[in-house]
Write an enzyme that holds these catalytic residues in place. Sequence first.
Site, PDB file in Angstrom:
ATOM      1  CB  THR A 236      -4.722  -2.644   1.515  1.00  0.00           C
ATOM      2  OG1 THR A 236      -4.489  -3.498   2.611  1.00  0.00           O
ATOM      3  CG2 THR A 236      -3.867  -1.535   1.611  1.00  0.00           C
TER       4      THR A 236
ATOM      5  CD  GLU B 179      -4.364  -5.329  10.051  1.00  0.00           C
ATOM      6  OE1 GLU B 179      -4.495  -5.336  11.258  1.00  0.00           O
ATOM      7  OE2 GLU B 179      -3.788  -4.695   9.215  1.00  0.00           O
TER       8      GLU B 179
ATOM      9  CD  GLU C 202       2.560   2.213   5.225  1.00  0.00           C
ATOM     10  OE1 GLU C 202       1.192   2.659   5.361  1.00  0.00           O
ATOM     11  OE2 GLU C 202       2.724   1.239   5.595  1.00  0.00           O
TER      12      GLU C 202
ATOM     13  NE  ARG D 102      -0.939   4.525   6.634  1.00  0.00           N
ATOM     14  CZ  ARG D 102      -0.700   4.289   7.603  1.00  0.00           C
ATOM     15  NH1 ARG D 102      -0.814   5.164   8.636  1.00  0.00           N
ATOM     16  NH2 ARG D 102       0.288   3.117   7.935  1.00  0.00           N
TER      17      ARG D 102
ATOM     18  CG  ASP E 161       0.269  -7.533   4.687  1.00  0.00           C
ATOM     19  OD1 ASP E 161       0.798  -7.216   3.720  1.00  0.00           O
ATOM     20  OD2 ASP E 161       0.041  -6.889   5.637  1.00  0.00           O
TER      21      ASP E 161
HETATM   22  C1  DMJ Z   1      -2.615  -0.258   7.292  1.00  0.00           C
HETATM   23  O1  DMJ Z   1      -2.069   0.833   6.870  1.00  0.00           O
HETATM   24  C2  DMJ Z   1      -3.240  -0.937   6.220  1.00  0.00           C
HETATM   25  O2  DMJ Z   1      -4.207  -1.675   6.528  1.00  0.00           O
HETATM   26  C3  DMJ Z   1      -2.289  -1.885   5.515  1.00  0.00           C
HETATM   27  O3  DMJ Z   1      -2.671  -2.994   4.868  1.00  0.00           O
HETATM   28  C4  DMJ Z   1      -1.607  -2.584   6.782  1.00  0.00           C
HETATM   29  N1  DMJ Z   1      -1.311  -1.881   7.715  1.00  0.00           N
HETATM   30  C5  DMJ Z   1      -2.105  -1.060   8.416  1.00  0.00           C
HETATM   31  C6  DMJ Z   1      -2.932  -1.332   9.474  1.00  0.00           C
HETATM   32  O4  DMJ Z   1      -2.447  -2.358  10.218  1.00  0.00           O
END
Ligand code: DMJ
Length: 597
Positions: free
Chosen positions: A586, A497, A228, A232, A361
Site C-alpha cells: 500500500t 491514490e 506506517e 514504508r 481503506d
Molecule cells: C500512504 O502512506 C499509503 O498509501 C497509505 O496506504 C495511505 N496513506 C499514504 C498516502 O496517501
Amino acid sequence: SRSCASRMWLSLPRETRFHTSASMTWTLVSRRGLEMKKRDGIIVRVTLVSVQKPQRHFRRGPPNLQIRAPKGDSQERRQDQAQRRAEVVGEAGWGAEAQRDGLRWRGAGTKPEQGPRHPLKKAEFSSWPFQQQALRIRAHRASQNARQKAVVDAFLHAWAGYRKFAWGHDELKPLTRSFSEWFGLGLTLIDALDTMWILGLKKEFQEARKWVSKKLRFRKDVDVNLFESTIRILGGLLSAFHLSGDVLFLKKAEDFGNRLMPAFRTPSKIPYSIVNIGTGVAHPPRWTSDSTVSEVTSIQLEFRELSRLTGDKTFQEAAEEVTRHVHGLHGKLDGLVPMFINTDRGSFTRLGVFTLGAGADSYYEYLLKQWIQGGKKERQLLEDYLEAVNGIRKHLLARSEPRKLTFVGELNHGRFSARMDHLVCFLPGTLALGAHHGLPAEHMKLAQALMDTCYQMYRQMETGLSPEIAHFNLHRTKAVKDVQVKAADRHNLLRPETVESLFYLHRLTGDRKYQDWGWEILRSFNTYTRVPSGGYSSISNVQDPRHPQPRDKMESFFLGETLKYLYLLFSDDPDLLSLDTYVFNTEAHPLPIWAPS
Ligand code: DMJ
C-alpha cells in the site's frame, strides 16, 4: 497473588503449573531462564530452561500486559543470525558482479516458490524472473519517453531538496529548508530507494544505500507507528532488496521486523499501534486502547514476505492471526468493516460507521493483494474481498449531479453521507487489479467509473489538484460542480491514490486517456507545489491558484509512491514490474507474487 504489586521471587521445581485468571497481570521475571506457556490465558506452565542474566524492567507499558524489551544479547544474536542467513543468500544468487560500495547493480534472484512456509534456499535463488526485470528496467532507462523524463526531473528536484536540507531525516520542509522527524529513521530516503532503482537513478541509489549501510540503526529508543513503519520502512527495504539483490536491505528488514514484533503481544493479539523499537515496549495511543482496522490489517504482505525470505515464521503467523481474527468478527455489514478494533478485547468498536477512506481503506486492498501474493489459493481472503465489493455496491455507491459521477460515500448509523476521502481513490486500481486476476468483469466497469470521478476531483479544482476530502452534490439544482469542498478539507498532501489507480487502469485497459490525465496532474504538481530551492510542498488550498498556501512539508510517499506510479503510468511496457509477477504494497513497494501466473 492478585495483590502482588510488583515482584515476587519464587523457587520453582522444574515444572510448575499456575492457575490464574485471564485478567491477572503476569510479569515474567526470569532470573533463572523460564519459559512460560499460556493456554486461553488460564493455565500457565513454567519450565526452567536455562540460566540467564536478569531481565531489565521498563516502567512504561500498557496495563495488563507484560512486554519484554528485546535484550541486548538476544537482539544481537538475532542480528547475527540474520547476517549469516543473508550471507548465505548473498553468496547464492548474484554472482561475483559486485560493484563499488558492494552494490550489485543487477536483478535480485528470488524465484517465487509455492508457499511462504520455507525460507528461500540457496538453490532457489536463481535469477529468473527478477534478473529479467532488472534488464528491463535498464533497457527502459535507455528509452525513457518525454513524460517519464519529466518524472525523473521531478524526482531529482525533490531529491535535491531532501539531500541538501534533510539528508538522513524523515521529511523535508522545503520552504524553511529544514526537516521534520517522525520516527527519526530517514523515512523519505528508505521510502524512495526502489523508486530510484526503477527510475534508473544509480548514483542517487548508491549514495542512499551507503547511508543505509553506515547510518541507519534501529537500536534506538523511539516509538514508531506499526502500520506506517511497516508499509514504508519494512516494505521499502524488502522492495529494495528484491530489485537490487543487495542483502544489506534484507538484513535491515529482518532486524526491523524483529523490533516490531512486541506490538503483537496484546491480550487479543490485535497489535498495538505503537511500538518502541529500542525498548520493545508497545502500547496503544494515549487516548484509547483501539487500533484502526486498516492499520492492523495492512501489514500482512510485508510480514508474510519477511517470513518467506528469512524462514522465520513468527512474522507471518502474527500477521495472519490478525486476518483470521478479523474474518470472524461481528459488526460487519455485508463485508464492510467498522474503523476501530479494541486491542484488549479484539472486537470492533464504534460500530455502525462504514467508509472506504481513512481507518478502513487498505483492509480491502490487502484482502485482494494477499490473495494474489499467495498465488490465489487462500479462499477466505477472496471471499471476504468479494463480499466487501458487494457491500460497497449495496451501501456506499451513489451518483452525483450534474455529471452523474459514481462515487463511494460513507454510512453513519444508517445515514448516507456524500463524502469521499481522496484516499478512496486507491479503489479503482484495486478493482481493476482484481478483474485482471480473474474476478468479475463488472469490477472493471466500476473501476473505470470511479476512475473518472477521481480524475474529476482534480479537474474541477482551480489548481487541478484534488482536495483531501470531496463532497458530492446530489441535487439537481443549479450547483455548478459535482465536487464540492469544505474549507477544512481543501488541502493536498501530494497523495498518490489517483495516479496509482491511473497506472492500473492504463496498464490493464491500454487506454491512453489515463496517461493524459496523469500528465495533467504532474503538471499541476509542478505548477503549484514545486519549491524552487528544492523539493515539493503540500498545499493548504487547492481552490486558490494565486495563493495555494504551501504547508512546508514533503511527505515521504511523494517519492515512494506518487512519482513512482506516474513513471510507471507513462510506460507502455506491461512487463515493467509486471502485475503478474509483482504485487505492490500500500506504499507502492513491489513485492514478488509467490506463484506468478
Ligand atoms: C500512504 O502512506 C499509503 O498509501 C497509505 O496506504 C495511505 N496513506 C499514504 C498516502 O496517501
